[in-house]
Motif scaffolding. Structure first.
Motif, short mmCIF file in Angstrom:
data_model
loop_
_atom_site.label_atom_id
_atom_site.label_comp_id
_atom_site.label_asym_id
_atom_site.label_seq_id
_atom_site.Cartn_x
_atom_site.Cartn_y
_atom_site.Cartn_z
N MET A 1 0.84 -1.18 0.00
CA MET A 1 0.00 0.00 0.00
C MET A 1 0.89 1.24 0.00
O MET A 1 1.94 1.26 0.62
N LEU A 2 0.45 2.28 -0.69
CA LEU A 2 1.21 3.53 -0.73
C LEU A 2 0.67 4.51 0.31
O LEU A 2 -0.55 4.64 0.48
N TYR A 3 1.59 5.20 0.97
CA TYR A 3 1.24 6.21 1.97
C TYR A 3 2.02 7.49 1.68
O TYR A 3 3.18 7.43 1.29
N ASN A 4 1.36 8.62 1.89
CA ASN A 4 2.03 9.92 1.83
C ASN A 4 2.39 10.32 3.25
O ASN A 4 1.54 10.28 4.15
N VAL A 5 3.61 10.69 3.44
CA VAL A 5 4.12 11.10 4.75
C VAL A 5 4.61 12.53 4.63
O VAL A 5 5.46 12.83 3.79
N THR A 6 4.07 13.42 5.45
CA THR A 6 4.49 14.83 5.42
C THR A 6 4.77 15.31 6.84
O THR A 6 4.18 14.84 7.81
#
Length: 69
Positions: A1-6
């Motif tokens: 699964m892809l996750y955006n981390v900011t």
């Protein structure tokens, strides 16, 4: 699964580096690094995402399609 981390507001660049190290140590693969905002997209096992979400200095959300209408 892809996750955006900011990074959350006020967090240091060191916190972003720590998040990258955590992602890699938990079998994550950084797919893209953002230039306009401090963050990255990571391919990460669903059962290990808690390791990233426990960091108070970053925001983690599942990557997905965005629609305007």
């Amino acid at each position: 699964m892809l996750y955006n981390v900011t990074l959350k507001e006020g967090a240091s660049a060191e916190e972003l580096q720590k998040a990258k190290e955590t992602a890699k140590s938990q079998d994550g693969k950084i797919m893209h690094e953002f230039t306009l905002i401090k963050g990255f997209t990571v391919e990460f096992p669903d059962d290990k995402v808690g390791a990233l979400e426990s960091n108070d200095h970053i925001h983690v959300e599942q990557d997905g399609e965005v629609k305007t209408q």
